[in-house]
Design an enzyme around this catalytic site. Structure first.
Site, PDB file in Angstrom:
ATOM      1  N   LEU A 220       1.459  -1.128  -0.122  1.00  0.00           N
ATOM      2  CA  LEU A 220       0.175   0.188  -0.081  1.00  0.00           C
ATOM      3  C   LEU A 220       0.895   1.659   0.282  1.00  0.00           C
ATOM      4  CD1 LEU A 220      -2.775  -1.230   2.416  1.00  0.00           C
ATOM      5  CD2 LEU A 220      -2.967  -0.775   0.181  1.00  0.00           C
ATOM      6  N   GLY A 221       1.945   1.154   0.630  1.00  0.00           N
ATOM      7  CA  GLY A 221       2.836   2.553   0.750  1.00  0.00           C
ATOM      8  C   GLY A 221       3.735   2.471   1.771  1.00  0.00           C
ATOM      9  N   SER A 222       4.492   3.383   2.171  1.00  0.00           N
ATOM     10  CA  SER A 222       5.961   3.278   2.730  1.00  0.00           C
ATOM     11  C   SER A 222       5.523   4.312   3.962  1.00  0.00           C
ATOM     12  CB  SER A 222       6.910   3.727   2.686  1.00  0.00           C
ATOM     13  OG  SER A 222       7.287   3.022   1.981  1.00  0.00           O
ATOM     14  N   THR A 224       6.389   6.430   8.141  1.00  0.00           N
ATOM     15  CA  THR A 224       6.798   6.767   8.791  1.00  0.00           C
ATOM     16  C   THR A 224       8.297   5.736   9.296  1.00  0.00           C
ATOM     17  OG1 THR A 224       5.986   8.671   9.766  1.00  0.00           O
ATOM     18  CG2 THR A 224       7.881   8.980  10.450  1.00  0.00           C
ATOM     19  N   PHE A 225       7.407   4.647  10.150  1.00  0.00           N
ATOM     20  CA  PHE A 225       8.454   3.680   9.909  1.00  0.00           C
ATOM     21  C   PHE A 225       7.670   2.319   9.277  1.00  0.00           C
ATOM     22  CE2 PHE A 225       7.493   6.310  13.855  1.00  0.00           C
ATOM     23  CZ  PHE A 225       9.013   6.611  13.885  1.00  0.00           C
ATOM     24  N   GLN A 227       6.856  -0.073   6.095  1.00  0.00           N
ATOM     25  CA  GLN A 227       5.756  -0.582   5.125  1.00  0.00           C
ATOM     26  C   GLN A 227       4.747  -1.200   5.011  1.00  0.00           C
ATOM     27  OE1 GLN A 227       9.035  -1.392   5.268  1.00  0.00           O
ATOM     28  NE2 GLN A 227       9.801  -0.363   4.278  1.00  0.00           N
ATOM     29  N   VAL A 228       3.630  -0.538   4.582  1.00  0.00           N
ATOM     30  CA  VAL A 228       2.120  -1.204   4.977  1.00  0.00           C
ATOM     31  C   VAL A 228       1.818  -1.549   4.048  1.00  0.00           C
ATOM     32  CG1 VAL A 228      -0.352   0.179   5.550  1.00  0.00           C
ATOM     33  CG2 VAL A 228       2.261   1.480   6.097  1.00  0.00           C
ATOM     34  N   LYS A 243       1.347  -3.245   9.277  1.00  0.00           N
ATOM     35  CA  LYS A 243       2.435  -2.457   8.764  1.00  0.00           C
ATOM     36  C   LYS A 243       4.061  -2.980   9.521  1.00  0.00           C
ATOM     37  CE  LYS A 243       1.926   2.443  10.683  1.00  0.00           C
ATOM     38  NZ  LYS A 243       2.020   2.891  11.609  1.00  0.00           N
ATOM     39  N   ASP A 339       1.782  14.823  15.777  1.00  0.00           N
ATOM     40  CA  ASP A 339       2.298  14.984  14.445  1.00  0.00           C
ATOM     41  C   ASP A 339       1.239  14.584  13.189  1.00  0.00           C
ATOM     42  OD1 ASP A 339       3.845  14.533  12.301  1.00  0.00           O
ATOM     43  OD2 ASP A 339       4.706  12.580  12.363  1.00  0.00           O
TER      44      ASP A 339
END
Length: 609
Positions: A220-222, A224-225, A227-228, A243, A339
């Protein structure tokens, strides 16, 4: 044959006849507890017999030259190294008292063998093989007197009552006939159970055979910590977002990611709010740490802005209200997100907002403030950049104001500066981000309140929810009508004033073809459960039968009494419809053929044609 052979044989038989109880009591009295001297009142007890004279009085067994009352001391108990170790701690220098049961030169081998056999049948506590100790704490009594067996007892000994308690139960209250569970083997650092596990409720739980019910899908994407990935639960059929973070022991970046992800797990495990992403569990393997979170298919606000451009003000109002609801919940639990930005705010297909990415979140107590420099620079509050006196929940309010500007302009504030220059601009200048002119005055005032440089004068999340910019807004997924708003005719705009028609659902015959039904009738609010139920419709208003102008001047059938809307009269008044100024015309499909033979006995309906 010695002269005392017969007498000794009688003693041995008598000893065997006494069985388990007498020998067990003597072993305990000789091994650990020193009995007081005999008194005349105890003359009838077995300890006054000649066989047990050597072990009945204190240290009388040391006198090997005693006369006729000298008994045959019992052999030393077969203690395991663990029990000997406990005895050494307790007895210390008095360990010589156990020599009462040592083998004496005056006793024969036959006596010793018979005594050992008798003690082996009756004693359970000392005839124990060495076994690994469990890591559980041992009570002082159990540690100083006896070592309990860790293996199951034999069936023949299950009926033996403990002599230490008059109730026949052990110190922990359980019956002596219960089996003792075997100790669990120690877990080695390399064992699979120590590596493969799932974490639920703050601790990693071992999954059966290392099998996870979550199956990893597409990327799905990257974040902050790590990959997802998209995940699927093979047992419940539920989707999730996985995650993952690589576990590398000698990599400092991996350690920091694991630390932040573990902090996110601990925090999300305690949160439950409709505007906060839900935590399902986590699993630790040899290579990765996987966290299972609620899957929000719409993506983040940052992604929506990138794909569709800036939002209109009603959408900004709706999203801002939900973000504040989640922040009010967090701040009420003394938690700061730290954040808030478009990339960390998810949107589901129904427009519901979910706060995500709690790796930077921090729990604040009443006696501590945060001094660490964390967050995205373009959304940072001035007190975070300066890091002088610490900061509190007000940093999330500043970040919210920056996020509203991001939704209105499709770019973060201070985007014309580089990262370091933006930080310098936020910390040292007195300027505030530029507010677009196309926003309403309420929206501008709301943003100015959020972007005040003095954190002490910024309003709280609960106070901002009462601002005029958000107070009169409703969710985009719902209609703008209140729950108790009855269906009325639609004249081009929504009005809260009821019409003067006696029946609100009745339509005029001259404007039916030009005017659609009310939106409340066609697509009622999902929040009004009673409006979702289908209403009875007369055949003349069916969309399948609009063949001529005769059916353009009809009206809807009145609702059933059980389906009446709030504030609406469910009565059906026939006189109201009899006063209608128009006439219903004939329908060729409904009426019988005019060529039918007419007779005096024909039905009235045929004669009227």
């Amino acid at each position: 044959m010695p002269t005392w052979w017969g007498r000794k044989s009688c003693k041995n038989k008598d000893d065997n006849h006494r069985g388990i109880i007498s020998t067990d009591r003597d072993i305990k009295s000789s091994a650990v507890v020193v009995d007081p001297p005999l008194t005349p009142t105890r003359g009838g007890t077995p300890r006054c017999s000649r066989e047990f004279a050597g072990a009945s009085s204190a240290f009388s067994g040391f006198d090997s030259d005693s006369t006729e009352k000298k008994g045959h001391p019992l052999p030393r108990p077969l203690l395991s190294p663990v029990s000997i170790h406990h005895q050494d701690h307790v007895s210390g220098s008095t360990s010589g008292s156990t020599s009462v049961s040592s083998v004496s030169s005056s006793g024969s081998a036959d006596d010793q063998s018979q005594l050992v056999a008798s003690r082996g049948r009756g004693d359970v506590k000392f005839n124990v093989a060495a076994a690994p100790r469990s890591p559980e704490r041992v009570s002082p009594k159990a540690a100083t007197i006896t070592t309990r067996p860790t293996s199951p007892r034999h069936q023949r000994l299950s009926g033996v009552v403990s002599l230490e308690s008059s109730t026949g139960r052990n110190d922990d209250g359980r019956s002596s006939s219960e089996c003792h569970p075997l100790p669990r083997p120690p877990t080695s650092p390399t064992s699979p159970s120590a590596v493969h596990g799932s974490r639920i409720g703050g601790g990693y739980e071992t999954s059966p055979s290392g099998f996870s019910t979550w199956k990893k899908g597409k990327f799905l994407g990257s974040g902050t910590f790590g990959q997802v990935y998209l995940g699927f639960n093979s047992e419940k059929g539920k989707m999730c977002a996985i995650k993952e973070v690589k576990v590398i022991s000698d990599d400092q970046t991996s350690k920091e990611c694991l630390k932040q992800l573990n902090q996110e797990i601990n925090l999300l495990n305690q949160l439950c709010h409709p505007n906060i992403v839900q935590y399902y569990g986590s699993e630790l393997s040899e290579e990765t740490l996987s966290v299972y979170l609620e899957y929000v298919s719409g993506g983040s606000i940052h992604k929506l802005l990138k794909d569709y451009g800036s939002f209109t003000e009603p959408v900004i109002q709706n999203y801002t209200r939900q973000i504040l609801a989640g922040l009010a919940y967090l701040h009420g639990r003394n938690t700061v997100h730290r954040d808030i930005k478009g990339a960390n705010i998810l949107v589901d297909p129904n427009g519901e907002i979910k706060l995500a990415d709690f790796g930077m979140a921090k729990h604040v107590t009443a006696f501590s403030t945060m001094l660490s420099f964390k967050g995205s620079p373009y959304w940072m509050a001035p007190e975070v950049v300066m890091s002088q006196n610490g900061y509190t929940h007000a940093v999330d309010i500043w970040s919210l104001g920056c996020t509203i500007l991001e939704m209105a302009t499709s770019k973060p504030p201070w985007s014309q500066f580089e990262g370091v220059a933006a930080i310098f601009k936020i910390g040292n200048s007195k300027d505030t981000p530029e507010i677009p002119d196309h926003l309403s005055n309420d929206a501008k005032n709301f943003i100015r309140l959020c972007l005040q440089r003095n954190p002490t004068v910024r309003p709280t999340a609960s106070q901002l929810l009462e601002h005029p910019f958000l107070r009169n807004t409703t969710r985009v997924a719902s209609t703008s009508l209140p729950k108790d708003f009855p269906p009325r005719s639609y004249d081009g705009n929504f009005s809260l004033q009821p019409t003067r028609e006696p029946y609100p659902g009745r339509l005029s015959h001259d404007n039916y073809a030009k005017q659609p039904l009310s939106r409340t009738i066609k697509s009622p609010s999902r929040e009004n459960v009673r409006a979702i139920t289908s209403l009875p419709v007369s055949p003349c208003s069916s969309p399948l039968r609009q063949l001529g102008p005769a059916y353009k001047s009809c009206f809807l059938s009145p609702p059933h009494p059980s389906y009446a809307f709030p504030g609406q009269d469910s009565g059906y008044n026939l006189a109201e419809f009899a006063a209608s100024p128009f006439r219903m015309k004939k329908d060729a499909m409904m009426e019988p053929s005019s060529f039918r033979t007419q007779t005096p006995n024909s039905p009235l309906r045929s004669r009227l044609v």
